[in-house]
Design an enzyme around this catalytic site. Structure first.
Site, PDB file in Angstrom:
ATOM      1  N   HIS A  72       0.836  -1.207   0.000  1.00  0.00           N
ATOM      2  CA  HIS A  72       0.000   0.000   0.000  1.00  0.00           C
ATOM      3  C   HIS A  72       0.874   1.261   0.000  1.00  0.00           C
ATOM      4  CE1 HIS A  72      -2.761  -2.883   2.277  1.00  0.00           C
ATOM      5  NE2 HIS A  72      -3.502  -2.532   1.244  1.00  0.00           N
ATOM      6  N   GLN A  76     -17.869  -7.103  -1.357  1.00  0.00           N
ATOM      7  CA  GLN A  76     -16.928  -7.852  -2.195  1.00  0.00           C
ATOM      8  C   GLN A  76     -16.397  -9.103  -1.511  1.00  0.00           C
ATOM      9  OE1 GLN A  76     -14.167  -4.421  -2.476  1.00  0.00           O
ATOM     10  NE2 GLN A  76     -12.526  -5.922  -2.323  1.00  0.00           N
TER      11      GLN A  76
HETATM   12  P1  AMP Z   1      -6.415  -3.839  -0.461  1.00  0.00           P
HETATM   13  O1  AMP Z   1      -6.282  -3.045   0.788  1.00  0.00           O
HETATM   14  O2  AMP Z   1      -5.999  -5.268  -0.308  1.00  0.00           O
HETATM   15  O3  AMP Z   1      -7.769  -3.662  -1.110  1.00  0.00           O
HETATM   16  O4  AMP Z   1      -5.369  -3.237  -1.487  1.00  0.00           O
HETATM   17  C1  AMP Z   1      -5.373  -1.885  -1.836  1.00  0.00           C
HETATM   18  C2  AMP Z   1      -4.463  -1.670  -3.009  1.00  0.00           C
HETATM   19  O5  AMP Z   1      -3.137  -2.073  -2.676  1.00  0.00           O
HETATM   20  C3  AMP Z   1      -4.866  -2.516  -4.228  1.00  0.00           C
HETATM   21  O6  AMP Z   1      -4.701  -1.722  -5.397  1.00  0.00           O
HETATM   22  C4  AMP Z   1      -3.876  -3.647  -4.195  1.00  0.00           C
HETATM   23  O7  AMP Z   1      -3.623  -4.222  -5.454  1.00  0.00           O
HETATM   24  C5  AMP Z   1      -2.638  -2.955  -3.664  1.00  0.00           C
HETATM   25  N1  AMP Z   1      -1.703  -3.930  -3.087  1.00  0.00           N
HETATM   26  C6  AMP Z   1      -1.992  -4.896  -2.171  1.00  0.00           C
HETATM   27  N2  AMP Z   1      -0.895  -5.637  -1.916  1.00  0.00           N
HETATM   28  C7  AMP Z   1       0.104  -5.143  -2.703  1.00  0.00           C
HETATM   29  C8  AMP Z   1       1.484  -5.482  -2.901  1.00  0.00           C
HETATM   30  N3  AMP Z   1       2.065  -6.479  -2.246  1.00  0.00           N
HETATM   31  N4  AMP Z   1       2.195  -4.751  -3.778  1.00  0.00           N
HETATM   32  C9  AMP Z   1       1.615  -3.730  -4.469  1.00  0.00           C
HETATM   33  N5  AMP Z   1       0.329  -3.347  -4.317  1.00  0.00           N
HETATM   34  C10 AMP Z   1      -0.419  -4.044  -3.449  1.00  0.00           C
END
Ligand code: AMP
Length: 251
Positions: free
Chosen positions: A35, A59
């Site tokens: 993030h 979701q």
């Molecule tokens: P989430 O909180 O899981 O919904 O993720 C929020 C954003 O962070 C989304 O765009 C994810 O794809 C991105 N994200 C989550 N894990 C990673 C990671 N390891 N590397 C890069 N981006 C990430």
């Protein structure tokens, strides 16, 4: 960093912005280096960076997964302050769905395969909340991780189909030293599971083809939902005991 929880309050703030370039990073919290890489990229490319934290129930296809989703708000706020984020949009669970989810955004083709075939309704919930957040935040650029590659593809499709004036920026997957992609769900891994989990990206990268990779992961004790090649990526989802991991690599 200013924290805004009320939608009306946010809309007044948003109206008073001048023409500053706004970068937006939607998240579900429990922030990690993945993030933060999105935040850093936004800071570099925009005059103002806005993060949202919202654990979007629509979701989640399993109630337990939603209930057990790690919520670490005070730690998240500290990390965002350190990243010099300007606003944290933190709506409460009910305010995002005044319609009780009667209005939904559904993609009818690519959302049904891969993740979509194992997580019914997941992408409809995701696309619906992302559109709501885009309408509220009205950024020029929005940042998404390649870690969730199918999500990224569908969001680009949403923006194109609905003529949204937003540029979607993909950010590469950030990994732990052992190759495991950072994920909020990794918090639930024991040390032993974490070690074993590293074999998943290793096989994705080093395996010859999906059949061979599946065989080898199963030998190690993973339950494989799918390993497939599409969009010039090799994508996979596996279970390690009761924890589901997804990942992908460029081909
Ligand atoms: P989430 O909180 O899981 O919904 O993720 C929020 C954003 O962070 C989304 O765009 C994810 O794809 C991105 N994200 C989550 N894990 C990673 C990671 N390891 N590397 C890069 N981006 C990430």
């Amino acid at each position: 960093m200013k924290i805004v929880t009320d939608i009306k309050e946010w809309q007044i703030i948003r109206k008073n912005f001048s023409n500053q370039k706004i970068g937006f990073i939607p998240t579900m919290g429990n922030l990690h280096r993945g993030h933060l890489s999105l935040c850093n990229r936004s800071k570099l490319e925009n005059e103002m960076s806005i993060v949202s934290i919202y654990v979007n129930q629509t979701q989640f296809n399993e109630v337990n997964d939603f209930n057990n989703y790690p919520r670490t708000l005070s730690q998240d706020i500290e990390l965002l302050e350190k990243s010099a984020i300007d606003y944290l949009f933190l709506p409460d669970e009910k305010t995002m769905y005044p319609d009780n989810f009667q209005i939904q955004i559904t993609e009818t083709t690519e959302s049904l395969e891969l993740e979509g075939s194992y997580r019914s309704g997941h992408f409809t919930g995701m696309l619906t909340i992302v559109l709501k957040l885009f309408n509220l935040i009205q950024p020029q650029k929005a940042y998404f991780g390649e870690k969730d590659f199918q999500q990224l593809i569908l969001i680009k499709k949403l923006v194109q189909a609905l003529f949204l004036p937003i540029e979607i920026i993909n950010c590469e997957t950030i990994r732990e030293k052992n190759g495991l992609a950072y994920s909020s769900r990794n918090n639930r891994l024991t040390n032993e599971q974490r070690k074993k989990a590293a074999s998943f990206p290793k096989w994705l990268k080093e395996g010859e083809n999906p059949v061979e990779i599946t065989k080898n992961l199963e030998k190690l004790g993973f339950k494989v939902d799918y390993i497939k090649e599409k969009w010039q990526r090799r994508l996979g989802a596996v279970w390690l005991d009761n924890i589901r991991l997804i990942d992908n690599i460029p081909l």
